[in-house]
Every structure is written in C-alpha cells, then in structure tokens.
Design a protein around this motif. Structure first.
Motif, PDB file in Angstrom:
ATOM      1  N   ARG A 230       0.847  -1.189   0.000  1.00 61.39           N
ATOM      2  CA  ARG A 230       0.000   0.000   0.000  1.00 61.39           C
ATOM      3  C   ARG A 230       0.881   1.238   0.000  1.00 61.39           C
ATOM      4  O   ARG A 230       1.967   1.225   0.562  1.00 61.39           O
ATOM      5  N   ARG A 231       0.418   2.239  -0.642  1.00 63.70           N
ATOM      6  CA  ARG A 231       1.142   3.509  -0.617  1.00 63.70           C
ATOM      7  C   ARG A 231       0.132   4.646  -0.615  1.00 63.70           C
ATOM      8  O   ARG A 231      -0.995   4.498  -1.078  1.00 63.70           O
ATOM      9  N   ALA A 232       0.526   5.777  -0.070  1.00 58.05           N
ATOM     10  CA  ALA A 232      -0.352   6.946   0.010  1.00 58.05           C
ATOM     11  C   ALA A 232       0.460   8.192  -0.304  1.00 58.05           C
ATOM     12  O   ALA A 232       1.633   8.304   0.075  1.00 58.05           O
ATOM     13  N   ARG A 233      -0.184   9.115  -0.982  1.00 59.98           N
ATOM     14  CA  ARG A 233       0.464  10.384  -1.304  1.00 59.98           C
ATOM     15  C   ARG A 233       0.291  11.313  -0.118  1.00 59.98           C
ATOM     16  O   ARG A 233      -0.823  11.596   0.315  1.00 59.98           O
ATOM     17  N   GLU A 234       1.378  11.808   0.429  1.00 65.97           N
ATOM     18  CA  GLU A 234       1.319  12.691   1.583  1.00 65.97           C
ATOM     19  C   GLU A 234       2.038  13.987   1.283  1.00 65.97           C
ATOM     20  O   GLU A 234       3.006  14.026   0.513  1.00 65.97           O
ATOM     21  N   THR A 235       1.547  15.066   1.897  1.00 64.83           N
ATOM     22  CA  THR A 235       2.060  16.418   1.658  1.00 64.83           C
ATOM     23  C   THR A 235       2.811  16.908   2.878  1.00 64.83           C
ATOM     24  O   THR A 235       2.367  16.723   4.021  1.00 64.83           O
ATOM     25  N   PHE A 236       3.951  17.571   2.639  1.00 67.29           N
ATOM     26  CA  PHE A 236       4.821  18.015   3.736  1.00 67.29           C
ATOM     27  C   PHE A 236       5.302  19.440   3.491  1.00 67.29           C
ATOM     28  O   PHE A 236       5.368  19.905   2.347  1.00 67.29           O
ATOM     29  N   ILE A 237       5.637  20.094   4.582  1.00 67.69           N
ATOM     30  CA  ILE A 237       6.430  21.314   4.485  1.00 67.69           C
ATOM     31  C   ILE A 237       7.818  20.888   4.039  1.00 67.69           C
ATOM     32  O   ILE A 237       8.407  19.951   4.608  1.00 67.69           O
TER      33      ILE A 237
END
Length: 683
Positions: free
Chosen positions: A637-644
């Motif tokens: 499984r993979r997920a797109r995550e947003t970061f500073i």
C-alpha cells in the motif's frame, strides 16, 4: 311729501349704524395693521426655536440595501432638493401650496377664509396652512388646533421665509413630511413604496406619494389602495390646473398599472438582527456618540454583511434544527481574504432572546480546537504528517509527575496501534492530540492561539489539546481564516465606513493584516483537514452535501456540538447546544456539520469552486502507511502525503521485500555450494 319724510327719517335712523360700522371697520383695520406690525417686529427679533428634526441612522449591507434604521421604527433620510424627482416637487406644490413661490409664508386670503369658517361654526374646522406653515408646525409645534398654536405657526412661518430661501424651505419640507408606515421624507417614502431613490420617481409614482400626507393611513396604497388611487387622480388634476402637466399626461398617469407598489417588508427592521445589534455597539465605540445621537443623528453605516449569505445561514439553521426543541444554534462566516463578516446568526429567535451566542465565551470547542494545536506542532516541527503515536488508553504525567491526566477517545474506540497525523485528524483521536501537546508544550499552543486571534482564557495543561477551555464561535471562525488564506490573518471587520448626514466620513475601516503562518504550513494543515470528509472521518456523513474543496473539524462535548470549516472563500463556525449548558443527545451532537455544509453550498452557489492553491515550500511524496517512510516498490500500500519542504521522510521503507537493500552477491553455482552459502547466512 310723505316719501321724502320717510327717506329723511330712514337716513337719520341709519346714521348711527353707519357711524358704528365705520368705527368698527376703522377699529378692525387698525387692529389688523397693529397685528401685522407686531408680527413684523417679532419676525425680526424673535429667533426660531430649536427644530425637532431627528433623522434615523441607516445600516446598509455590502450591496447597499438597508438592513435597519436605528430610530425605533422611524425611517428618515435627508437628501438634497436636486435628488428629488421634479415630478414629486410639482405634484406636492400643486396639491399643497400653489402660490408657494409667491407668498411670504402666509396666505392672508386663505387665513381670513379659514377664520370666517371657524367663526361661523364656532369651532376650529378650517385650515389654510401654506407649505411653510406646515413645515413650521412639524419642526417647532404640536398639532393641536388652538389659536395660540396658529399664531405661533404664522410667526415661525414668516421667520422661516426670512431666514431661508424658497428652495431651502421646500427641501426641508420634502425631507420632513410624514408619508405613513413610519417613513418621513421623500427619500424614505420612495424606497418603501417603490424600492427606488426619490430622484427616480415617475409622474404616476410622484402623484401617488404627494397625495399621502393629507391622510397617511387613509391614503396608504397598502391599507387602502382604491382611496390612494382616487387621491392620486386628485393630485394629477391639480397638476393639470396649475399647468404642470397636460390633460393627456394626467390621463396616462392615472391609468391602472401606471405604477407598482412593492410589498411592505416582513418584520421590518428585523433583517439580520443579531448582526445589527453588533454593528450598533461597534458604531457607538468607533464614533464615540451617545445612544440618542447614534439613533437620531442620520448616520450612514456601511457594513460587510452579504444578504444572500445571511439568508443562506438563517435557512440552514431553520432547516436543520428541530422545531419542537429549545436547542439553540449560532453561525458566523468570514471572508478569509478580507476579514469581512459575511453572515451572522446569534440564535434561532431574536424576538424571544436577543442574546448573541456568536460571542458567547462559555462554550468548550472540543476537538474543533485541535487544528490550532496541530498548527503549532507543525510550526515547531514537533510533528509531521507521518509522526506516529499509539492510539490506546494512555496515562500522561505532567508538571514533574505531580499530576496525572487520563484522556479517552469517544466511546472508548482506539486503533490499538500506531497512527499518523492524518488518521488522527480524520478520526479525531484524543490520545494522539495529547501526545502531541506533551511533545510540543502547552505554552506553544497558547502562543499559536493568541496569534490566531483567540483572546479567551487558556491554561497550559494537557487537556488544552482537547478544547476544554471555552472560546466563542466568533474566535474560532476568526482563527480558521488564517488556515484558509495561506497563513494570512485579517482582523475581522463588520463596519466598512460611517458617514454623517452630509457624507463626511467619520470612520473608515483599516483592518490589520498579518502573516501568521507560512503558506506551506497553512496548505499542509488544510490538506490534512480535508480528510475529515473521507470515509471514516467525523465529517463523512455530510461529504455528499459538499461539491467544492473544503477543510474543517468537528467538535463535541457533553453540552456542545461544533463544526468549524472553510473553503478558500469562506471560514465558518457553527455551534449547537442549550443555553443553560444542558447535555446534548447523540442526535443533537450531529447537527452542526449539516448546518455548515448546507450554508457553505448555498452561500457560495454560483461561485466557481477553487482548490486550495499549492504554495512554494510544499512537497508531496508517496509513503508507506504502515511505517510513515518513503514507499518502496514492494510496499503493498502507498499513500500520497504532503509536507512542508524539509520535513518529508528521507528513509525508504524496508519492511516489505528487499528491493531497497544492497544487491545480493551472486552465490556458488553448484547445488552444494548454494547450500553452504545459505547455511552461512542463516548462522
């Protein structure tokens, strides 16, 4: 001979009568001359008394529509004579005072005729007041029918003529006269009856208005439309007689359908009543006037309220609240880009209870406070979106182990494993929130709250993470505007400008604007808060009601239900609960989110949906949800995550497969060699 004697006797008999009549005429003429002389002397020497000419203060919405008049139901607005339709001026003069520009304030012939009628009837039946006399009566006197009042009226009328020009008197009259239904003056009357400015009145409309002052109730087109139309024809006939219009114009103007009277506003003066009260208080603070002058000083107060959005707010609360319950609600919505307050509902029924719950500081926000906690944590890099804490019953020690805090999740539901920040926000996990404040420190959370505009009392304890300290819906909406506006917070504004009767600006808003958060932080937090509407999120049940990118957070306590959320165009806070803090039921606890969703969609109907813009300093990477590390090709499984930028993970997941390990050395080709090689690794 006898006839001559008779005539001579009659002459002798008539001489005393003629002498008496002559003396009476002389005495009467002398009395009139002396009276006129005395009147002339008084006109020159006696000053006019102070005029009673109160003018209502008008409050306008952002579109220029009147929200309220601040004079106890009296609606009055002064305009210049040039801003009144020439048709209304001609109609008024024709029916009220045809010789207005010829006399000096008194119509002597009319006055004598009125006196003779009164003497004949032994009562005060007849009046012959000029337009100037009517103005004098309205400004300085009562309307009682006495000779004393009539003398004063004549004196003041003459003084007005001496002091002001004819056009000035006419302007004052048209701004002072009563037109019924609480409106004074041509401008207020034109707006009430026809929904337009006095300068835009047509001939039929002007004739109708000019006929009303003779009997405002009797000739009201709302109360007695047939009588109003009859009176209109009388005015048109008078205009024909004075040459102001032709017979053909009079016939055309008198036809049915020549004008259209708009309905009286329902519950006049009760549009956005909680907001109007708030503006009234603000105006008193800004202008530093007392209550009487604020109400009667003829101010114009221009506000930020959007009537369409206000209606959407009121309807959303009405639709989503039970009619047979004393459950209350409050809503306030702010434009994040400008700080303008667009809608405000302080309760369900202003007439029953005018208390504005938007500013109530006795309500715990619960989990809706958590975004403020996470904003502080992201700002200090105490957590990132992939920071993991265990979701399970936990005991927390603080203040050098002198105190213990044991929070719990709603209904004691836990993941019993590690979760990241997105999952914590989506499911409103309390254990994760307290772990975060323990990692960060409560003072940092308080500091962030102050930067975001929250002024209510907050104590530096772990329970602060769960919104246990009361704040107002107004403070919450104000705080969330910074999340919606790329980290910029503009001071909330309700009043744009205040002017006096002459248009002089007394106050103008210059709201303070400050960059509270980095645009990258605001975007990352908004992206995380959008998860609330995903499957399993606390806002999932209203996700189908929303058709545009929306972020938000619910909050529930024993006695309060909240939903605070935003789009790029609006930040809105909704509170639901009981006034006396009584516990809310499970059904009542779910009413805030639907109110928010319905309001947001209807308020922004017709406005194109805009995404939250991605600023510089934001990166998005694929992570493994089980580890929070960069996803490898072998991760199931993979997920797109947003970061500073700079806080994203750099280590790759090694839990699944060996694709990211050093390539395996080629082993012996023989079967025995391969077995020995394998055994050596196992050892």
């Amino acid at each position: 001979m006898s006839r001559e004697i008779t005539r001579s006797a009659r002459k002798r008999r008539d001489r005393p009568f003629l002498r008496r009549f002559g003396w009476l005429a002389l005495f009467g003429s002398t009395a009139i001359i002396l009276t006129l002389a005395a009147l002339a002397f008084l006109v020159r020497t006696v000053p006019l008394p102070a005029a009673s000419f109160p003018q209502s203060t008008q409050i306008y919405d952002s579109g220029g529509r009147v929200l309220a008049s601040l004079q106890g139901g009296v609606d009055r607005r002064t305009v210049a004579l040039r801003d009144i339709s020439p048709w209304l001026i001609k109609a008024t003069l024709a029916v009220e005072d045809r010789r207005f520009y010829e006399h000096s304030g008194l119509d002597v012939k009319g006055l004598m005729r009125a006196a003779w009628v009164d003497v004949r009837h032994l009562s005060k039946e007849q009046g012959a007041s000029t337009l100037t006399q009517q103005l004098a009566r309205n400004l300085y006197l009562s309307h009682e029918r006495t000779w004393k009042r009539k003398v004063k009226e004549a004196l003041y009328a003459a003084k007005l003529e001496q002091t002001f020009s004819k056009d000035q008197i006419l302007e004052m009259y048209l701004n002072q006269i009563y037109y019924g239904h609480g409106v004074y003056g041509a401008e207020a009357a034109a707006r009430l009856y026809f929904g337009k400015a006095a300068k835009d009145l047509t001939l039929p409309e002007s004739a109708l208005l000019a006929g009303i002052p003779k009997g405002p109730s009797y000739y009201s087109p709302h109360l007695h439309p047939d009588q109003a139309r009859t009176r209109q024809r009388t005015v048109l006939q008078a205009m024909t007689e004075t040459g102001a219009i032709t017979s053909r114009q009079a016939n055309d103007a008198g036809r049915s359908g020549s004008y259209r009277v708009q309905p009286l506003p329902k519950d006049k003066g009760r549009v956005a009543p909680y907001f109007v009260d708030y503006v009234r208080k603000l105006a008193a603070d800004r202008v530093q006037w007392d209550e009487r002058l604020l109400s009667e000083g003829g101010l114009q107060i221009y506000t930020t309220l959007d009537s369409k959005m206000q209606q959407a707010a009121e309807e959303a609360i009405e639709h989503r609240m039970p009619s047979d319950s004393d459950l209350q609600a409050a809503l306030v919505s702010i434009d994040p880009a400008t700080g303008y307050i667009k809608a405000m509902v302080g309760g369900r029924d202003y007439a029953k209870n005018p208390f504005n719950r938007v500013f109530a500081t006795t309500r715990q926000p619960g989990s809706s406070f958590k975004p403020i906690l996470y904003a502080a944590a992201l700002d200090e890099q105490a957590v990132t979106p992939v920071t993991r804490f265990r979701s399970e019953p936990t005991v927390f020690y603080y203040d050098n182990y002198r105190h213990v805090y044991t929070p719990s999740n709603f209904n004691d539901r836990y993941f019993n494993g590690e979760i990241g920040l997105r999952q914590a926000i989506r499911s409103s996990d309390n254990i994760y929130a307290v772990n975060t404040i323990m990692q960060l420190g409560p003072q940092e959370v308080i500091s962030m709250a102050r930067r975001l505009g929250i002024t209510s009392k907050l104590d530096p304890v772990p329970s602060l993470a769960l919104g246990t300290f009361p704040v107002s819906p107004y403070e919450m909406a104000s705080a969330f505007t910074a999340f919606a506006a790329s980290g910029t917070r503009v001071e909330p504004t309700a009043i744009l400008k205040i002017t006096d009767q002459s248009g002089r600006v007394l106050y103008e808003a210059h709201p303070r604007k400050e960059q509270i958060l980095s645009p990258a932080l605001a975007y990352v937090l908004s992206d995380l808060m959008r998860s609330v509407f995903d499957t399993g999120g606390t806002g999932h049940r209203v996700s189908r009601m929303l058709t545009r990118p929306t972020a938000g957070k619910s909050g529930t306590t024993m006695s309060d239900a909240w939903f605070v959320g935003y789009t790029p165009e609006l930040a809105t806070s909704v509170w639901v609960g009981h006034d006396r803090g009584r516990a809310i039921s499970s059904v009542e606890s779910h009413r805030a989110a639907p109110i928010f969703a319905e309001f947001t969609e209807h308020a922004l109907a017709g406005v194109p949906a805009h995404p939250f813009s991605v600023p510089e300093g934001v990166v998005s990477v694929d992570i493994d949800p089980d580890t929070g590390l960069l996803a490898s090709p072998d991760c199931p499984r993979r997920a797109r995550e947003t970061f500073i930028a700079g806080t994203e993970p750099t280590e790759k997941c090694s839990l699944h497969g060996r694709s990211e390990q050093v390539p395996e050395e080629r082993g012996p080709s023989s079967w025995w060699g391969r077995m020995r090689h394998w055994w050596g690794h196992k050892a």
